[in-house]
Design a protein around this motif. Structure first.
Motif, PDB file in Angstrom:
ATOM      1  N   ALA A  28      22.817  27.992 -23.943  1.00 56.19           N
ATOM      2  CA  ALA A  28      22.712  29.288 -24.709  1.00 56.19           C
ATOM      3  C   ALA A  28      21.614  29.588 -25.670  1.00 56.19           C
ATOM      4  N   ALA A  29      21.082  28.365 -25.866  1.00 60.53           N
ATOM      5  CA  ALA A  29      19.996  28.297 -27.023  1.00 60.53           C
ATOM      6  C   ALA A  29      18.892  27.398 -26.737  1.00 60.53           C
ATOM      7  N   LYS A  30      17.568  27.891 -26.976  1.00 63.43           N
ATOM      8  CA  LYS A  30      16.508  27.249 -26.529  1.00 63.43           C
ATOM      9  C   LYS A  30      16.094  26.341 -27.650  1.00 63.43           C
ATOM     10  N   GLY A  31      15.428  25.335 -27.417  1.00 65.12           N
ATOM     11  CA  GLY A  31      15.291  24.170 -28.480  1.00 65.12           C
ATOM     12  C   GLY A  31      13.649  23.842 -28.496  1.00 65.12           C
ATOM     13  N   SER A  87      24.129  21.339 -34.667  1.00 63.16           N
ATOM     14  CA  SER A  87      22.764  22.234 -35.057  1.00 63.16           C
ATOM     15  C   SER A  87      21.477  21.437 -34.381  1.00 63.16           C
ATOM     16  N   LEU A  88      21.388  20.177 -35.109  1.00 63.75           N
ATOM     17  CA  LEU A  88      20.172  19.627 -35.060  1.00 63.75           C
ATOM     18  C   LEU A  88      19.815  19.220 -33.719  1.00 63.75           C
ATOM     19  N   ALA A  89      20.798  18.836 -32.937  1.00 65.82           N
ATOM     20  CA  ALA A  89      20.577  18.539 -31.232  1.00 65.82           C
ATOM     21  C   ALA A  89      20.214  19.576 -30.767  1.00 65.82           C
ATOM     22  N   THR A  90      20.827  20.810 -30.951  1.00 68.48           N
ATOM     23  CA  THR A  90      20.513  22.097 -30.340  1.00 68.48           C
ATOM     24  C   THR A  90      19.038  22.413 -30.448  1.00 68.48           C
ATOM     25  N   LEU A  91      18.449  22.403 -31.956  1.00 69.65           N
ATOM     26  CA  LEU A  91      17.339  22.904 -32.277  1.00 69.65           C
ATOM     27  C   LEU A  91      16.294  21.882 -31.592  1.00 69.65           C
ATOM     28  N   VAL A  92      16.513  20.650 -30.988  1.00 70.84           N
ATOM     29  CA  VAL A  92      15.830  19.723 -30.644  1.00 70.84           C
ATOM     30  C   VAL A  92      15.590  19.918 -28.938  1.00 70.84           C
ATOM     31  N   PHE A  93      17.093  19.568 -28.551  1.00 71.69           N
ATOM     32  CA  PHE A  93      17.079  19.575 -27.028  1.00 71.69           C
ATOM     33  C   PHE A  93      17.724  20.904 -26.308  1.00 71.69           C
ATOM     34  N   GLY A  94      18.272  21.757 -27.119  1.00 71.00           N
ATOM     35  CA  GLY A  94      18.534  23.227 -26.587  1.00 71.00           C
ATOM     36  C   GLY A  94      19.826  22.939 -26.060  1.00 71.00           C
ATOM     37  N   GLU A  97       3.836   5.825 -12.705  1.00 71.24           N
ATOM     38  CA  GLU A  97       4.088   6.233 -11.338  1.00 71.24           C
ATOM     39  C   GLU A  97       5.516   6.076 -10.710  1.00 71.24           C
ATOM     40  N   GLY A  98       5.818   7.044  -9.969  1.00 70.92           N
ATOM     41  CA  GLY A  98       7.152   7.172  -9.729  1.00 70.92           C
ATOM     42  C   GLY A  98       8.263   7.789 -10.631  1.00 70.92           C
ATOM     43  N   ILE A  99       7.658   8.542 -11.733  1.00 69.28           N
ATOM     44  CA  ILE A  99       8.866   8.967 -12.594  1.00 69.28           C
ATOM     45  C   ILE A  99       8.036  10.500 -12.736  1.00 69.28           C
ATOM     46  N   ASP A 100       8.990  11.324 -12.116  1.00 70.08           N
ATOM     47  CA  ASP A 100       8.351  12.671 -11.980  1.00 70.08           C
ATOM     48  C   ASP A 100       8.909  13.731 -12.790  1.00 70.08           C
ATOM     49  N   ILE A 101      10.286  13.690 -13.282  1.00 70.24           N
ATOM     50  CA  ILE A 101      10.966  14.785 -14.005  1.00 70.24           C
ATOM     51  C   ILE A 101      11.614  13.901 -14.887  1.00 70.24           C
ATOM     52  N   PHE A 102      11.587  14.993 -15.986  1.00 70.25           N
ATOM     53  CA  PHE A 102      12.492  14.675 -17.540  1.00 70.25           C
ATOM     54  C   PHE A 102      13.510  16.100 -17.603  1.00 70.25           C
ATOM     55  N   GLU A 103      14.668  15.607 -17.704  1.00 66.06           N
ATOM     56  CA  GLU A 103      15.573  16.869 -18.001  1.00 66.06           C
ATOM     57  C   GLU A 103      16.532  16.580 -18.927  1.00 66.06           C
ATOM     58  N   VAL A 104      16.880  17.665 -19.704  1.00 62.94           N
ATOM     59  CA  VAL A 104      18.112  17.640 -20.564  1.00 62.94           C
ATOM     60  C   VAL A 104      19.130  18.204 -19.733  1.00 62.94           C
ATOM     61  N   ARG A 105      20.472  17.538 -19.727  1.00 61.56           N
ATOM     62  CA  ARG A 105      21.409  18.126 -18.979  1.00 61.56           C
ATOM     63  C   ARG A 105      22.918  18.085 -19.574  1.00 61.56           C
ATOM     64  N   GLU A 106      23.644  18.864 -19.161  1.00 57.25           N
ATOM     65  CA  GLU A 106      25.295  19.024 -19.640  1.00 57.25           C
ATOM     66  C   GLU A 106      25.951  19.262 -18.416  1.00 57.25           C
ATOM     67  N   ASN A 107      26.835  18.238 -18.304  1.00 60.29           N
ATOM     68  CA  ASN A 107      27.932  18.289 -17.268  1.00 60.29           C
ATOM     69  C   ASN A 107      27.112  17.986 -16.144  1.00 60.29           C
ATOM     70  N   LYS A 108      26.160  17.075 -16.135  1.00 61.09           N
ATOM     71  CA  LYS A 108      25.276  16.800 -14.833  1.00 61.09           C
ATOM     72  C   LYS A 108      24.438  17.907 -14.209  1.00 61.09           C
ATOM     73  N   SER A 109      24.233  19.135 -14.858  1.00 65.00           N
ATOM     74  CA  SER A 109      23.373  19.997 -14.601  1.00 65.00           C
ATOM     75  C   SER A 109      22.393  20.113 -15.598  1.00 65.00           C
ATOM     76  N   PRO A 110      21.069  20.055 -15.140  1.00 60.98           N
ATOM     77  CA  PRO A 110      19.973  20.283 -15.959  1.00 60.98           C
ATOM     78  C   PRO A 110      19.811  21.853 -16.769  1.00 60.98           C
ATOM     79  N   THR A 111      19.856  21.531 -18.165  1.00 59.48           N
ATOM     80  CA  THR A 111      19.554  22.888 -18.967  1.00 59.48           C
ATOM     81  C   THR A 111      18.224  23.162 -19.304  1.00 59.48           C
ATOM     82  N   LEU A 112      17.415  22.044 -18.819  1.00 59.90           N
ATOM     83  CA  LEU A 112      15.840  22.184 -19.079  1.00 59.90           C
ATOM     84  C   LEU A 112      15.308  21.149 -18.168  1.00 59.90           C
ATOM     85  N   SER A 113      14.168  21.305 -17.320  1.00 58.15           N
ATOM     86  CA  SER A 113      13.629  20.490 -16.633  1.00 58.15           C
ATOM     87  C   SER A 113      12.041  20.544 -16.870  1.00 58.15           C
ATOM     88  N   ILE A 114      11.574  19.440 -16.836  1.00 56.11           N
ATOM     89  CA  ILE A 114       9.876  19.211 -17.071  1.00 56.11           C
ATOM     90  C   ILE A 114       9.292  18.410 -16.082  1.00 56.11           C
TER      91      ILE A 114
END
Length: 340
Positions: free
Chosen positions: A106-109, A96-103, A172-189
């Motif tokens: 099915a649930a937003k964090g 639940s802690l991980a879900t609340l922080v990273f999402g 420079e050269g770092i453009d995206i931060f992502e939270v992933r599940e099974n290699k697919s992004p659930t959140l992209s910044i």
């Protein structure tokens, strides 16, 4: 009875992507702060939600080629006996802690909520129950857990989120931060969105607002508008703004002059505020009561002047007699008389 310990675990995958990471490597100067920030974020969130009831650790296990993928393993331990006897609040487990922080899908964090708010505060917050609140963000209504709002409001949590997301994306050269599940992004910044994660500013809070009368020696003057005078109360030096208009006009019109060691007796307003940077103290001279010049003469006290009665028996120009001397100096010994 022995204390029983319970452990819960959760796994979260985050990734940084961009031209600088195509070969699956990341500069250690960028990686180390990011990994520390991940641990700090989980620690801060756990402290808000569980207090001292549970401890967490964050472990890193693997990376993926093509970007820089980091698998975080959140390991939480707590004494179940302590929880059951001394608190009525259930411990927020690692998952639940991980879900609340990273999402999750099915649930937003927390990271999703920060991005959603776009650096602005919700325009309206409505409590629906003990565990749910409704937010209005840019006219859009969303419902989130109360625990998620608690994380969003906590400054240490937000600072750790900034270090995890914004600071690496400024490189420079770092453009995206992502939270992933099974290699697919659930959140992209993206780099463009990273500014939303900047440390939020807190409104200043006035703690002390007091006016007192004190004497100050002048260290330095300021003749430009809004500049501050340097004064000393005998123990500490302060910077004070002169807001006494009458005194300021006299200074501007050269009606008063100053020398080293001059003293101002004045009413000073002292305001202390709590700010993002810590405690802030401001001084304002609201009324100059007296401008006392530095002492230039040694003060001496004179004896009382001789009276006419004391001098009436002494003719002018006559030498003083022995009786006169005795009266002038009563402690003197009497003259010696010779025996015949």
């Amino acid at each position: 009875m022995a204390l029983a310990y319970t452990m819960t675990r959760a796994a979260v995958t985050i990734a940084y992507d961009g031209p600088a990471l195509e070969n699956g490597t990341m500069d250690v100067r960028d990686l180390a702060p990011a990994l520390l920030a991940a641990g700090q974020l989980v620690d801060a969130a756990n402290a808000i939600l569980n207090g001292d009831s549970a401890r967490v650790s964050v472990q890193v296990t693997a990376t993926d080629v093509g970007s820089f993928e980091i698998s975080l393993h959140i390991v939480q331990s707590f004494g179940s006996q302590v929880v059951s006897l001394f608190t009525s609040e259930p411990v927020v487990a690692a998952s639940s802690l991980a879900t609340l922080v990273f999402g999750t899908p099915a649930a937003k964090g927390l990271l999703w909520l920060i991005k959603k708010c776009r650096g602005q505060r919700p325009t309206r917050i409505e409590k629906l129950s003990e565990s749910t609140v409704r937010l209005v963000i840019d006219g859009e209504v969303i419902e989130i857990p109360m625990d998620l709002l608690r994380l969003y409001q906590d400054l240490p949590v937000r600072i750790a989120a900034q270090r995890l997301v914004e600071q690496p994306l400024q490189k420079e050269g770092i453009d995206i931060f992502e939270v992933r599940e099974n290699k697919s992004p659930t959140l992209s910044i993206s780099k463009r969105d990273s500014g939303y994660f900047a440390r939020p500013s807190l409104p200043e809070e006035t703690l002390i607002d007091d006016t007192r009368r004190s004497a100050y020696s002048i260290i330095s003057l300021a003749f430009k508008e809004d500049n501050k005078w340097r004064l000393n109360d005998g123990n500490n030096a302060i910077s004070a703004t002169i807001v006494d208009d009458d005194f300021q006009k006299k200074v501007d019109n050269n009606q008063v002059s100053f020398s080293k060691g001059d003293i101002l007796i004045c009413d000073v307003r002292i305001t202390q505020k709590q700010t993002d940077a810590g405690l802030k103290t401001e001084y304002s001279v609201i009324k100059v009561i007296e401008h006392r010049a530095a002492a230039r003469q040694i003060p001496l006290s004179f004896d009382s002047e001789p009276t006419a009665a004391n001098n009436s028996s002494i003719p002018a120009g006559s030498p003083p007699t022995a009786q006169d001397k005795a009266q002038a100096n009563p402690t003197a010994l009497p003259p010696i008389t010779h025996l015949r």
